[in-house]
Design an enzyme around this catalytic site. Structure first.
Site, short mmCIF file in Angstrom:
data_model
loop_
_atom_site.label_atom_id
_atom_site.label_comp_id
_atom_site.label_asym_id
_atom_site.label_seq_id
_atom_site.Cartn_x
_atom_site.Cartn_y
_atom_site.Cartn_z
N ASP A 111 0.80 -1.23 0.00
CA ASP A 111 0.00 0.00 0.00
C ASP A 111 0.83 1.27 0.00
O ASP A 111 0.34 2.34 0.37
CB ASP A 111 -0.94 0.00 1.21
CG ASP A 111 -2.16 -0.88 0.98
OD1 ASP A 111 -2.71 -0.83 -0.14
OD2 ASP A 111 -2.53 -1.62 1.91
N ASP A 169 -7.31 -3.77 -4.99
CA ASP A 169 -6.86 -2.49 -4.44
C ASP A 169 -5.45 -2.14 -4.92
O ASP A 169 -5.09 -0.96 -5.01
CB ASP A 169 -6.84 -2.52 -2.91
CG ASP A 169 -8.03 -3.21 -2.28
OD1 ASP A 169 -8.51 -4.21 -2.83
OD2 ASP A 169 -8.46 -2.77 -1.20
#
Length: 390
Positions: A111, A169
């Protein structure tokens, strides 16, 4: 008669420039956002990052810098300060970025795009510096270290044995790699991003352009072991925020490569979302397009904000009816999200902007609450609308 015809043509050509209700209130909404984030910074503990707010307990939930959402708070501050410079914001931006910079060497997470590009990427865009560039390059190196050439993807979640988990994601973290490739003139980062996007396009998506959440690959062979949806209603359902991540991610892929396969993919995802029979008229989606209790199912304001921001970029890469369709859909979403139903009043909602976000329904966490990424993509969408109208 001739003058009337010319006037009619000009009106048609400029139909997308018509004044909307959003034009009348967008500056007011930015004022509210400024007020809210000035309030939020006063209640945020040192060394912590806002995650959400629980109204019943009047409790602000926070994280340390290693949480995947840590970049959204400084990113939102940077957008708000870009819209209207505020010395208090600049002081807070400097403080929080000085804390966050340690994550540039974090190789335990996929991330880093969310964490470092939404923050330092915006900071470098607005006030370029060698310090910001070095942090972004180190972040890109850390992210690239999670790439497996056999699988053709960046690993999302660490796991045991031969599992190799990749979530939709992860498409949102590729923008950092494109920046690194351009800055360093090293095609390695570009190639990793393209390979990851291609593998994801092959395996994450169904024929209708809806997406699974998680693909489990065999890390030794690259073979697909399992397709599932961890945060949605079921493995075969269309988790709303996952569809939003895909739309945004492939829009970025087209911007950075000009490969029309990615434009077709983004258009396909947009078509799935905007034409879905379970999309409400106000266009803020239910948390899952296949949630069992629609129309009583909870909405996800964060998914709506991501979709609006993506459409406001994607509209520039298409023409004709699609341009207007994407533009009108984004305006509808923003009008809904900036209504009293979703937008918080000053000094409420723990300083967050949006109400009614939904984090992880199966785990019953962050249910019907504000979310830091909902705010970030709402403000980004408002910036895009304000400065890039057709």
């Amino acid at each position: 008669m001739k003058q009337a015809l010319i006037l009619m043509i000009l009106c048609t050509l400029h139909s997308c420039n018509r004044v909307t209700p959003l034009d009348d209130k967008i500056d007011v909404i930015f004022d509210t956002a400024t007020s809210q984030y000035l309030y939020l910074k006063t209640i945020l503990p040192e060394g912590r990052y806002p995650k959400t707010y629980h109204a019943k307990q009047d409790k602000l939930e926070t994280s340390r810098s290693g949480w995947w959402c840590s970049g959204f708070y400084p990113g939102t501050l940077l957008y708000l300060n870009e819209n209207n410079t505020n010395p208090e914001f600049q002081k807070e931006i400097d403080r929080i970025l000085n804390d966050l910079k340690r994550e540039q060497f974090n190789t335990t997470t996929h991330d880093l795009g969310f964490m470092m590009y939404c923050s330092f990427g915006n900071a470098e865009r607005l006030t370029p510096s060698e310090s910001y560039k070095n942090i972004l390059m180190n972040s890109a190196k850390s992210l690239a270290s999670r790439f497996n050439d056999t699988v053709g993807c960046i690993k999302s979640w660490d796991s045991s044995n031969d599992d190799y988990l990749v979530i939709i994601d992860n498409m949102m973290n590729l923008e950092l790699l494109f920046w690194a490739s351009k800055y360093s003139n090293d095609p390695k980062y570009y190639n990793i991003a393209v390979t990851h996007a291609n593998t994801t396009m092959d395996n994450h998506f169904r024929h209708d352009f809806s997406s699974y959440h998680v693909i489990n690959y065999n890390k030794n062979t690259g073979a697909v072991k399992q397709k599932r949806t961890a945060q949605g209603y079921s493995d075969d359902s269309a988790w709303a925020r996952g569809q939003a991540w895909g739309l945004y991610g492939y829009t970025v892929m087209y911007r950075e490569t000009k490969d029309k396969r990615y434009l077709a993919q983004a258009n396909g995802i947009a078509n799935f979302i905007l034409n879905h029979p379970n999309l409400p008229k106000d266009m803020v989606p239910y948390w899952d397009f296949d949630a069992p209790n629609i129309p009583e199912a909870l909405r996800d304001s964060s998914a709506g904000a991501i979709i609006a921001s993506a459409l406001l970029e994607l509209k520039h890469y298409v023409d004709g009816e699609l341009t207007e369709k994407y533009n009108n859909a984004a305006i509808t979403i923003l009008n809904t999200l900036t209504s009293d139903v979703y937008m918080a009043n000053n000094n409420s909602n723990g300083g967050f902007l949006l109400k009614h976000g939904l984090g992880h329904m199966p785990q019953k966490t962050e249910i019907d609450v504000p979310l830091s990424y909902g705010d970030y993509y709402l403000v980004e969408a408002m910036m895009r609308y304000k400065h890039n109208r057709i």
